[in-house]
Design a protein around this motif. Structure first.
Motif, short mmCIF file in Angstrom:
data_model
loop_
_atom_site.label_atom_id
_atom_site.label_comp_id
_atom_site.label_asym_id
_atom_site.label_seq_id
_atom_site.Cartn_x
_atom_site.Cartn_y
_atom_site.Cartn_z
N PHE A 1 6.98 8.73 -9.04
CA PHE A 1 6.27 8.72 -10.32
C PHE A 1 7.09 9.54 -11.31
N VAL A 2 7.75 8.84 -12.24
CA VAL A 2 8.58 9.52 -13.24
C VAL A 2 7.75 9.67 -14.51
N GLU A 3 7.38 10.89 -14.80
CA GLU A 3 6.51 11.16 -15.95
C GLU A 3 6.49 12.67 -16.16
N GLU A 4 6.19 13.11 -17.37
CA GLU A 4 6.16 14.56 -17.62
C GLU A 4 5.25 15.29 -16.64
N SER A 5 4.08 14.70 -16.35
CA SER A 5 3.13 15.36 -15.45
C SER A 5 3.53 15.26 -13.98
N ALA A 6 4.56 14.46 -13.69
CA ALA A 6 4.95 14.26 -12.28
C ALA A 6 6.39 14.76 -12.07
N VAL B 1 0.86 -1.20 0.00
CA VAL B 1 0.00 0.00 0.00
C VAL B 1 0.89 1.24 0.00
N LYS B 2 0.63 2.14 -0.94
CA LYS B 2 1.46 3.34 -1.04
C LYS B 2 0.80 4.52 -0.34
N SER B 3 1.63 5.42 0.16
CA SER B 3 1.11 6.73 0.56
C SER B 3 1.01 7.53 -0.75
N GLY B 4 1.13 8.84 -0.71
CA GLY B 4 1.15 9.57 -1.98
C GLY B 4 -0.08 10.41 -2.24
N TYR B 5 -1.05 10.38 -1.29
CA TYR B 5 -2.19 11.29 -1.39
C TYR B 5 -2.18 12.28 -0.22
N ALA C 1 5.63 9.87 -1.47
CA ALA C 1 5.54 11.34 -1.35
C ALA C 1 5.91 12.00 -2.68
N ALA C 2 6.70 11.30 -3.51
CA ALA C 2 7.07 11.81 -4.83
C ALA C 2 6.06 11.35 -5.89
N HIS C 3 4.78 11.54 -5.60
CA HIS C 3 3.72 11.18 -6.55
C HIS C 3 3.57 12.32 -7.56
N ILE C 4 3.25 13.50 -7.07
CA ILE C 4 3.31 14.74 -7.87
C ILE C 4 3.67 15.86 -6.89
N TYR D 1 10.69 20.58 -3.92
CA TYR D 1 9.74 19.72 -3.19
C TYR D 1 10.41 18.39 -2.83
N LEU D 2 11.12 17.81 -3.79
CA LEU D 2 11.80 16.53 -3.50
C LEU D 2 12.87 16.71 -2.43
N GLU D 3 13.56 17.82 -2.49
CA GLU D 3 14.59 18.10 -1.49
C GLU D 3 13.95 18.23 -0.10
#
Ligand code: NIG
Ligand code: FE
Length: 414
Positions: A224-229, A150-154, A185-188, A200-202
């Motif tokens: 989440f590695v993606e243009e939108s993220a 189960v992921k966090s991320g929200y 936490a690195a979702h978006i 934010y990542l730092e």
């Protein structure tokens, strides 16, 4: 007292033992023990074999008997190695917009998307978040899933990510199913963080990572590695730091654009998840690495999008785990067995490959070496279905549900 329990008879026990972690599998490779029994001690499998041969043992010691009164086919409890089942709210409206042809951006700009779930999850009380998570985890359990990631991320603030991970821990401690937490936490980047994505990542590295360690909330980091993220450059710094701090790494990779899977390989991730957009280059690279490709048919079904190239990955010599990605946006169905069965027919996976993807190969994607196989020394996690032929599970495309589940040797009858 050294009490053992003899469980059985099972019409068929599909053990999943003796199979390779990488590459194609054929159905004749599956070990199927007919009229089988299993001896369990303190939650672990002590012995498996023919029930008629194990039965006489009960005269020689302290045995309990757990007799099964109908024909069942049993598998190792299934493992769902990628979910986002801790959330509040509903994104039914996103789905309605999606089926009417609206784009991702149009949905996001009308108040939908991940940010909507973040808002509702932040607003939810601990109690409500816990109750909805437990309900979903119970639904997984009665479908035969005995371990779920189960992921966090929200949450996407230090406090809200901690809140999610604490709720996941609480649910895990009160349910039979094992819940394995992952920090996403690195979702978006959340809208209310005023700095750049890199900042934010730092911020997460500096302020959340130490708390993850201190409170032992998780040893797994996802991005989440993606243009939108997050971009590849942004993700590199994050993953490097996570590696240095000895976290296990997983990556949401190659969902719409490629690049994430290379990062997963370069930073020695345990799995690269999604891969719908992976081309032959990424497939070859993953196959040569120790990274486990983890595909998510529920997300393809939820988005009306192509499946990940599961067949090609196996043919190239890669491993293949299959998970539900259960989340309120891209994968609302949450039925792993149905999704794995559908992937199997579209991608032409053998029954053995599909079962491997939700048992021992999924266990490896979570770094767990005590489950996913029915074998001496493994956790007595079993899903038993009211059928007489193991093929029926995928033939009926996941519709048949278990009639009994054992977690650590303790039976739940459904
Ligand atoms: O795995 N790809 C990013 N994250 C999720 C979707 C989460 C959501 O839409 O709420 C996924 O598909
Ligand atoms: Fe996901």
């Amino acid at each position: 007292m050294d009490t053992k329990t003899l469980i059985g008879p099972f019409k068929q026990l599909v053990t999943m033992r003796g199979l390779p972690h990488k590459g194609p599998l054929t159905d004749p490779q599956l070990e199927i023990i007919e009229d089988a029994g299993m001896v369990v001690r303190e939650g672990y499998i002590l012995q498996i074999g023919k029930f008629s041969e194990l039965y006489p043992l009960i005269k020689n010691g302290h045995y309990l008997l757990d007799i099964i009164n109908e024909p069942v086919v049993a598998f190792p409890g299934f493992i769902d190695a990628h979910t986002h089942i801790c959330w509040a709210g509903s994104r039914a409206n996103d789905y309605a917009m999606r089926v009417s042809g609206k784009s991702y951006l149009e949905i996001a700009s009308s108040g939908g998307g991940i940010i909507d779930t973040v808002k509702k999850t932040r607003q939810a009380s601990h109690e409500n978040l816990l109750a909805s998570l437990k309900k979903r985890a119970d639904q997984q359990f009665i479908s035969g899933i005995t371990t779920s990631e189960v992921k966090s991320g929200y949450g996407l603030t230090v406090e809200d990510e901690i809140k999610m991970l604490e709720v996941i821990r609480l649910a895990d401690s009160s349910l039979a199913i094992d819940l394995i937490p992952t920090c996403l936490a690195a979702h978006i980047k959340p809208k209310d963080f005023s700095g750049t994505k890199a900042e934010y990542l730092e911020h997460i590295i500096n302020n959340l990572f130490p708390i993850l360690k201190e409170k032992k909330l998780t040893n797994r980091i996802d991005i989440f590695v993606e243009e939108s993220a997050f971009s590849i450059e942004e993700a590199k710094i994050y993953l490097k730091e996570a590696r240095q701090q000895n976290f296990d790494i997983v990556v949401h990779a190659d969902q719409f654009t490629t690049g994430g899977s290379k990062l997963a390989v370069d930073y020695k991730a345990i799995s690269a998840d999604h891969l719908e957009a992976s081309s032959d280059k990424e497939i070859q690279m993953l196959a040569k690495s120790d990274v486990i490709p983890l595909v998510l048919p529920g997300s393809s079904i939820g988005l009306g999008y192509q499946f990940a190239p599961a067949r090609k990955l196996l043919n190239a010599g890669a491993s293949l785990a299959i998970a539900s990605d259960w989340n309120p946006g891209s994968a609302p169905m949450g039925d792993l067995l149905v999704q794995a069965a559908i992937l199997g027919i579209y991608e032409k996976l053998t029954l053995a490959e599909t079962f491997a993807g939700i048992t021992y190969r999924a266990a490896a994607a979570l770094g767990l070496n005590d489950r996913g196989i029915i074998e001496t020394g493994y956790s007595a996690d079993i899903a038993a279905f009211p059928i007489e032929n193991y093929q029926d599970i995928l033939y009926y495309q996941g519709r048949i549900k278990p009639s009994a589940i054992w977690k650590k040797g303790i039976r739940t009858t459904i």
